[in-house]
Write a protein that holds these residues in place. Sequence first.
Motif, mmCIF file in Angstrom:
data_model
loop_
_atom_site.group_PDB
_atom_site.id
_atom_site.type_symbol
_atom_site.label_atom_id
_atom_site.label_comp_id
_atom_site.label_asym_id
_atom_site.label_seq_id
_atom_site.Cartn_x
_atom_site.Cartn_y
_atom_site.Cartn_z
ATOM 1 N N PRO A 121 0.824 -1.218 0.000
ATOM 2 C CA PRO A 121 0.000 0.000 0.000
ATOM 3 C C PRO A 121 0.858 1.266 0.000
ATOM 4 O O PRO A 121 1.923 1.318 0.615
ATOM 5 N N VAL A 122 0.392 2.266 -0.723
ATOM 6 C CA VAL A 122 1.085 3.547 -0.868
ATOM 7 C C VAL A 122 0.160 4.651 -0.366
ATOM 8 O O VAL A 122 -1.023 4.692 -0.708
ATOM 9 N N THR A 123 0.696 5.528 0.438
ATOM 10 C CA THR A 123 -0.061 6.681 0.932
ATOM 11 C C THR A 123 0.154 7.859 -0.004
ATOM 12 O O THR A 123 1.282 8.155 -0.379
ATOM 13 N N ILE A 124 -0.939 8.518 -0.355
ATOM 14 C CA ILE A 124 -0.881 9.733 -1.171
ATOM 15 C C ILE A 124 -1.193 10.896 -0.246
ATOM 16 O O ILE A 124 -2.228 10.907 0.427
ATOM 17 N N THR A 125 -0.284 11.862 -0.197
ATOM 18 C CA THR A 125 -0.463 13.018 0.684
ATOM 19 C C THR A 125 -0.835 14.255 -0.128
ATOM 20 O O THR A 125 -0.488 14.366 -1.303
ATOM 21 N N GLN A 126 -1.526 15.151 0.535
ATOM 22 C CA GLN A 126 -1.858 16.445 -0.053
ATOM 23 C C GLN A 126 -1.625 17.491 1.020
ATOM 24 O O GLN A 126 -2.164 17.363 2.133
ATOM 25 N N ARG A 127 -0.787 18.454 0.723
ATOM 26 C CA ARG A 127 -0.382 19.473 1.703
ATOM 27 C C ARG A 127 0.179 18.815 2.972
ATOM 28 O O ARG A 127 -0.165 19.172 4.087
ATOM 29 N N PRO B 269 -1.808 12.841 4.980
ATOM 30 C CA PRO B 269 -2.261 11.648 4.253
ATOM 31 C C PRO B 269 -3.719 11.807 3.837
ATOM 32 O O PRO B 269 -4.557 12.193 4.655
ATOM 33 N N ARG B 270 -4.003 11.541 2.573
ATOM 34 C CA ARG B 270 -5.362 11.712 2.052
ATOM 35 C C ARG B 270 -5.931 10.447 1.421
ATOM 36 O O ARG B 270 -7.127 10.224 1.455
ATOM 37 N N LEU B 271 -5.073 9.640 0.811
ATOM 38 C CA LEU B 271 -5.527 8.450 0.087
ATOM 39 C C LEU B 271 -4.560 7.301 0.321
ATOM 40 O O LEU B 271 -3.401 7.530 0.663
ATOM 41 N N VAL B 272 -5.054 6.092 0.083
ATOM 42 C CA VAL B 272 -4.180 4.920 0.066
ATOM 43 C C VAL B 272 -4.445 4.193 -1.239
ATOM 44 O O VAL B 272 -5.593 3.935 -1.598
ATOM 45 N N LEU B 273 -3.391 3.871 -1.925
ATOM 46 C CA LEU B 273 -3.467 3.136 -3.173
ATOM 47 C C LEU B 273 -2.933 1.741 -2.895
ATOM 48 O O LEU B 273 -1.820 1.593 -2.382
#
Length: 88
Positions: free
Chosen positions: A28-34, A37-41
């Motif tokens: 799993p990869v965490t996608i961050t915004q500012r 953490p906002r999303l997990v792929l």
Amino acid sequence: MPKTIGSYSTSDLSRKSGDVIAEALRRPVTITQRNKPRLVLLNIEDYERLMKRSDRRTARTIETMPNELFAEFENAVEAYAGEDASGR
């Protein structure tokens, strides 16, 4: 928030989507915004495993309860009330 292995910003996702996807196929990869953490792929196998383990119950109200379940509920309440009245 410091960047960790398996964590990418939304900008990274735009610029390096191939790398992000390749890593997400492994773990799993965490996608961050500012920097948050906002999303997990994650790969489909991990997703399906999580969904099988998830609790699929939903909260309902009496108004939205299916008729069969409402009848079962009503019978249980009546049985309880009958036991309570006879026990006094």
